[in-house]
Design a protein around this motif. Structure first.
Motif, short mmCIF file in Angstrom:
data_model
loop_
_atom_site.label_atom_id
_atom_site.label_comp_id
_atom_site.label_asym_id
_atom_site.label_seq_id
_atom_site.Cartn_x
_atom_site.Cartn_y
_atom_site.Cartn_z
N VAL A 93 45.80 38.97 52.15
CA VAL A 93 44.88 40.10 52.02
C VAL A 93 44.14 40.34 53.34
O VAL A 93 43.91 41.47 53.75
N GLY A 94 43.77 39.25 54.03
CA GLY A 94 43.08 39.35 55.32
C GLY A 94 41.77 40.08 55.20
O GLY A 94 41.00 39.89 54.25
N GLU A 104 45.48 32.16 37.36
CA GLU A 104 45.29 33.58 37.59
C GLU A 104 44.34 33.84 38.76
O GLU A 104 43.34 33.13 38.92
N PHE A 105 44.66 34.88 39.52
CA PHE A 105 43.85 35.26 40.68
C PHE A 105 43.54 36.75 40.61
O PHE A 105 44.33 37.55 40.10
N PHE A 106 42.38 37.12 41.14
CA PHE A 106 41.93 38.50 41.15
C PHE A 106 41.58 38.87 42.58
O PHE A 106 41.00 38.06 43.32
N VAL A 107 41.95 40.06 43.00
CA VAL A 107 41.70 40.50 44.37
C VAL A 107 41.06 41.88 44.36
O VAL A 107 41.53 42.78 43.65
N ILE A 108 39.98 42.05 45.10
CA ILE A 108 39.38 43.36 45.33
C ILE A 108 39.84 43.83 46.71
O ILE A 108 39.62 43.14 47.71
N VAL A 135 49.62 49.20 47.38
CA VAL A 135 50.95 48.67 47.08
C VAL A 135 51.42 47.75 48.20
O VAL A 135 52.01 46.68 47.96
N LYS A 136 51.16 48.15 49.44
CA LYS A 136 51.57 47.34 50.59
C LYS A 136 50.90 45.98 50.56
O LYS A 136 51.55 44.94 50.79
N VAL A 137 49.60 45.95 50.27
CA VAL A 137 48.88 44.67 50.18
C VAL A 137 49.43 43.84 49.03
O VAL A 137 49.67 42.64 49.18
N ALA A 138 49.64 44.47 47.88
CA ALA A 138 50.15 43.75 46.72
C ALA A 138 51.52 43.15 46.99
O ALA A 138 51.79 41.99 46.64
#
Length: 304
Positions: A209-210, A222-226, A236-239
């Motif tokens: 994610v950087g 499970e992980f969550f990212v903002i 989509v590119k980050v995912a």
């Protein structure tokens, strides 16, 4: 001055440095390269970079070391310096973003006899570290992975939603990720190894994610990212990067390499969202990825 003096100087550099000869055999590996990668000079000197020790990948997760995409091989062939953002595989198994600068080495006849690669950590962690220090004071850090925990997600997500409603426009998205078949890992290798895998995945996700966002451990596997974007192509590119870098990570257990994949749900926040509806939508998309074979990213956007 003796060659050993110059080696000492290179060992004082913050950046990792290594030399290869014309055949891409590694002939020098400085102290910072050891620190950044976890591999000692004894591990790599005498090996060939195409042996794929560091398993360099680009942002899409494509392996570079053995193919025509290898920037170092290109410089040895055409003599042009290069600078690229890549990912290397740390000895502990997680992926690290690096900035690579490559230059040819020539003899007195101007013939290329090798190349030098200088690389540095490209994580841009300062803002993240400040946030984590604040979270730690409030007991918001997951003790195993070092990421923010679910309580931390609740606080950060609520703050984002309040800000979105105040400015009157959406500006972020979220990812929900789950390690595929993680129970099998625990059953086969034990919970201690399972914990190591969780640490590896956590580091890889945050590094992938950087500076585009921040990752949290939601609970279990499970992980969550903002993610700080409201452009669906960027989300989509980050995912996809998070998914690909996790797939390319590896945990070494004795002579065995353990690899895992993740399934991901990705969606953008909208003005009519609440914390609950946004999380629920991402969670549902995650399970669509699971049902469709795992190791996938499933997305949903309001204009689709």
């Amino acid at each position: 001055m003796e060659l050993s003096f110059y080696k000492i100087l290179l060992d004082y550099l913050y950046d990792g440095v290594y030399f290869v000869n014309k055949d891409r055999k590694i002939i020098y590996w400085n102290t910072s390269a050891e620190s950044l990668t976890g591999y000692s000079s004894k591990d790599v000197v005498g090996c060939y970079c195409y042996n794929n020790i560091l398993k360099h990948t680009n942002c899409e997760g494509c392996l570079l070391c053995r193919g025509e995409l290898c920037p170092l091989a290109k410089t040895l062939k055409d003599g042009f310096p290069r600078e690229e953002e890549l990912y290397l595989l740390h000895k502990n198994g997680h992926r690290i973003p690096i900035l690579v600068r490559i230059s040819p080495v020539r003899n007195e006849q101007n013939e290329i006899i090798g190349a030098v690669e200088v690389f540095s950590d490209n994580s841009r962690k300062s803002h993240l570290l400040e946030q984590l220090a604040q979270f730690k004071e409030l007991s918001l850090i997951d003790s195993l992975t070092g990421l923010g925990n679910k309580r931390c997600v609740d606080i950060e997500l609520s703050a984002k939603m309040n800000e979105m409603n105040k400015v009157g426009r959406p500006f972020f998205g979220v990812l929900f990720a789950d390690i595929d078949h993680f129970k099998r890992v625990n059953d086969q290798y034990g919970h201690d190894t399972g914990d190591k895998i969780l640490e590896m995945v956590a580091k890889t996700i945050q590094n992938s994610v950087g500076n585009r966002g921040i990752a949290f451990r939601w609970g279990g596997e499970e992980f969550f990212v903002i993610v700080n974007t409201h452009v669906k192509e960027e989300l989509v590119k980050v995912a996809e990067r998070v998914r690909a870098m996790t797939e390319q990570s590896v945990f070494h257990l004795g002579l065995e390499d353990i690899r895992v994949t993740i399934s991901v749900g990705a969606t953008l926040a909208e003005l009519n969202d609440t914390d609950e509806t946004l999380v629920k939508r991402a969670d549902e998309l995650l399970y669509v990825s699971k049902r469709n074979g795992r190791n996938k990213v499933t997305t949903s956007f309001s204009n689709e």
